[in-house]
Design a protein around this motif. Structure first.
Motif, PDB file in Angstrom:
ATOM      1  N   SER A 226       0.934  -1.318   0.415  1.00  0.00           N
ATOM      2  CA  SER A 226      -0.034  -0.054  -0.068  1.00  0.00           C
ATOM      3  C   SER A 226       0.954   1.415   0.032  1.00  0.00           C
ATOM      4  O   SER A 226       2.178   1.499   0.816  1.00  0.00           O
ATOM      5  CB  SER A 226      -0.887   0.316   1.389  1.00  0.00           C
ATOM      6  OG  SER A 226      -1.602   1.452   1.029  1.00  0.00           O
TER       7      SER A 226
ATOM      8  N   GLU B 292      -3.696   4.844   1.151  1.00  0.00           N
ATOM      9  CA  GLU B 292      -5.071   4.240   1.646  1.00  0.00           C
ATOM     10  C   GLU B 292      -6.224   4.712   2.384  1.00  0.00           C
ATOM     11  O   GLU B 292      -5.496   5.683   2.861  1.00  0.00           O
ATOM     12  CB  GLU B 292      -4.511   2.977   2.422  1.00  0.00           C
ATOM     13  CG  GLU B 292      -5.223   1.853   2.489  1.00  0.00           C
ATOM     14  CD  GLU B 292      -4.800   0.567   3.376  1.00  0.00           C
ATOM     15  OE1 GLU B 292      -5.196  -0.004   4.410  1.00  0.00           O
ATOM     16  OE2 GLU B 292      -3.770   0.482   2.792  1.00  0.00           O
TER      17      GLU B 292
ATOM     18  N   TYR C 153      -7.987   0.591  -1.455  1.00  0.00           N
ATOM     19  CA  TYR C 153      -6.566   0.898  -1.976  1.00  0.00           C
ATOM     20  C   TYR C 153      -6.832   2.223  -3.209  1.00  0.00           C
ATOM     21  O   TYR C 153      -7.413   2.154  -3.782  1.00  0.00           O
ATOM     22  CB  TYR C 153      -5.696   0.380  -2.734  1.00  0.00           C
ATOM     23  CG  TYR C 153      -5.089  -1.017  -1.936  1.00  0.00           C
ATOM     24  CD1 TYR C 153      -4.483  -0.908  -0.922  1.00  0.00           C
ATOM     25  CD2 TYR C 153      -5.717  -2.455  -2.050  1.00  0.00           C
ATOM     26  CE1 TYR C 153      -3.790  -2.210   0.207  1.00  0.00           C
ATOM     27  CE2 TYR C 153      -5.380  -2.780  -1.284  1.00  0.00           C
ATOM     28  CZ  TYR C 153      -4.996  -2.841  -0.272  1.00  0.00           C
ATOM     29  OH  TYR C 153      -4.068  -4.073   0.433  1.00  0.00           O
TER      30      TYR C 153
ATOM     31  N   ARG D 190      -1.075   1.215  -5.005  1.00  0.00           N
ATOM     32  CA  ARG D 190      -0.218   0.363  -4.339  1.00  0.00           C
ATOM     33  C   ARG D 190       0.754   0.134  -5.505  1.00  0.00           C
ATOM     34  O   ARG D 190       0.412   0.289  -6.526  1.00  0.00           O
ATOM     35  CB  ARG D 190      -1.186  -0.456  -4.315  1.00  0.00           C
ATOM     36  CG  ARG D 190      -2.370  -1.420  -4.956  1.00  0.00           C
ATOM     37  CD  ARG D 190      -3.156  -2.677  -4.697  1.00  0.00           C
ATOM     38  NE  ARG D 190      -3.827  -3.151  -5.014  1.00  0.00           N
ATOM     39  CZ  ARG D 190      -3.762  -4.322  -6.521  1.00  0.00           C
ATOM     40  NH1 ARG D 190      -2.242  -4.949  -6.147  1.00  0.00           N
ATOM     41  NH2 ARG D 190      -4.634  -4.810  -7.113  1.00  0.00           N
TER      42      ARG D 190
END
Length: 510
Positions: free
Chosen positions: A276, A279, A399, A402
């Motif tokens: 991540s 996020e 997300y 990512r």
């Protein structure tokens, strides 16, 4: 009629929030604790921090009719249909999905208001920070985070609406009425400059326990690279993204890495994992209830995406999904495209196969295909029994960026810009290797396919198709019209008593 609404959320006051003292809470699980007049606020670090949380809060923005950027981007793509209980159920999503939206009807008004609320909150904080009594180092970091977030909101504004006003300071009511739209080129130049100049003062990493969700250098370079790619500045985009990605398949300079198992990305408790980069936090403890849907910090996708009237008829032989509202169903095109891919099992749920096996029953959605977006289907074990309505308080994060996304973005920039093809191949291979798929030669067409497989349902597909100039090819079955539906109309109410002009693509629809 209201006059311009773009600063309604913060015209004369700022939302203040306090950070929970529980060590188990992440940064954005703080809850608003009332409001204060903006003119008397930002005197010290605590008040500046509360103002910063107010800017971050817009990342998880949703309206009383369930609008958020992620759901709008998904239903506009070729991977999902609006679904729901019928052709008029949440009509503002239906008209986005079938491209019949007009200036007066569609989910775009919620996006406009949310993005500009973020811009307004950031502008106020940036304007007030110099007078705050706090250390210069902390002040510089707050300023960098606010500038990143302002750039982030403007990136969404220019992608969705194209012709938007560029406002970089707090404005009075008279000034707001006289604002005019800037050229998209000027907006992109502003976004790029903001991101470049904020990088030095962003931290390389943050402590997960207390600050998970705050902006880091990795997020700064990632968004900068993406913005440059949208401008087709391929060499610059690749250079920025390489700062995030490091050596493909290994830990990046900022500590990010692909998770070994794709399915682990969708374990609800696996928040802020190594993959991540940016996020959006959700929590099941915000106490959200039906009288104020925008107040909840829960993930509404979980109830929206789950099948209607879902009942397990063979206990222990079917997933423990909640009974939901049956929106955002997966198209047969995506299911067919993914059926032989390892990621299919984590992405798509075939409810018809479970029903045919007499393991479950469910009510078919409008435009039913039998396929649902498994990534965001709510589970009974994630229900919260505390304050608020459990349907509005699911804790799954989403997300925004990512590492697999930035790997593929850099590979694309290298391929299109004539950069190192061996590095592009290594980035592409790393994503496919994690997905247990065989090697293929890197090419733009293969990257296009890979982004669809890897990122299905995560809000990228519609924007990708538009920037690749492929939207007409893939979205014509939904009613998409080339040279029109690449952008959304300016919401009708924003044109009243202002100098804003409707996008020419929709000027005949008022």
């Amino acid at each position: 009629m209201k006059k311009n609404r773009i600063f309604m959320a913060l015209a004369g006051m700022v939302l203040a929030a306090t950070l929970s003292q529980s060590c188990s809470k992440s940064f954005l699980e703080a809850q608003p604790k009332g409001s204060h007049f903006e003119s008397n606020y930002y005197k010290n670090e605590t008040e500046a921090f509360n103002g910063l949380i107010a800017v971050y809060d817009v990342l998880g923005w949703k309206t009383s009719n369930y609008t958020s950027k992620l759901v709008v981007a998904n239903v506009a793509s070729d991977d999902q249909l609006a679904g729901g209980g019928g052709s008029s159920d949440l009509l503002h999503f239906q008209v986005v999905s079938n491209f019949t939206l007009t200036p007066a009807m569609g989910a775009h008004d919620g996006l406009w208001n949310g993005f500009f609320a973020g811009v307004s909150r950031a502008n106020i904080l940036i304007d007030k920070l110099p007078q705050a009594n706090m250390s210069e180092q902390t002040k510089a970091r707050f300023n960098a985070e606010a500038r990143f977030l302002r750039a982030y909101f403007y990136f969404d504004l220019v992608r969705v609406f194209k012709n938007v006003p560029l406002i970089t300071k707090p404005l009075g009511s008279t000034e707001i009425e006289n604002v005019e739209q800037a050229s998209p080129e000027d907006v992109y130049a502003f976004i790029t400059k903001e991101l470049q100049e904020s990088l030095n003062d962003l931290p390389a990493s943050v402590p997960k326990v207390s600050e998970a969700g705050r902006i880091t250098k990795a997020a700064g370079y990632a968004l900068l690279g993406k913005v440059l790619l949208y401008q087709e500045k391929f060499q610059e985009a690749a250079a920025a993204l390489a700062q995030v990605n490091g050596t493909p398949g290994q830990d990046s300079p900022f500590g990010n890495a692909l998770l070994p198992e794709y399915n682990d990305l969708w374990v609800v408790a696996n928040k802020h994992n190594k993959e991540s980069i940016l996020e959006i936090n959700h929590t099941n403890t915000s106490g959200g209830s039906w009288d104020c849907i925008p107040c909840t910090e829960g993930n509404l996708l979980n109830i929206l995406s789950s099948p209607r009237s879902y009942v397990i008829t063979k206990k222990g032989e079917a997933p423990t999904y909640i009974s939901g509202w049956g929106f955002f169903i997966v198209t047969k095109q995506l299911a067919q495209f993914m059926k032989n891919d390892y990621r299919y099992a984590a992405t798509v749920e075939n409810l018809d196969s479970l029903a045919d096996a007499k393991k479950v029953t469910y009510e078919e959605s409008y435009q039913n295909t039998g396929y649902f977006l498994k990534k965001f289907m709510g589970k009974e074990e994630d229900r919260y029994s505390g304050a608020g309505d459990p349907n509005l308080n699911f804790p799954q994060n989403t997300y925004e960026i990512r590492l697999a996304d930035t790997y593929l973005l850099e590979a694309e920039a290298l391929v299109r810009g004539g950069g190192s093809q061996s590095r592009a191949q290594a980035l592409y291979d790393a994503v496919r290797s994690r997905a247990k798929m065989t090697k293929k030669p890197v090419s733009l067409n293969n990257i296009i396919d890979e982004r669809r497989l890897e990122l299905a349902g995560e809000g990228h597909r519609f924007f990708d198709l538009v920037r690749w100039k492929l939207a007409d090819q893939y979205l014509s079955f939904k009613g998409f019209k080339a040279n029109k539906n690449e952008i959304f109309p300016i919401p009708l109410l924003e044109l009243n008593n202002t100098k804003l002009k409707q996008n020419i693509e929709y000027s005949g629809g008022q």
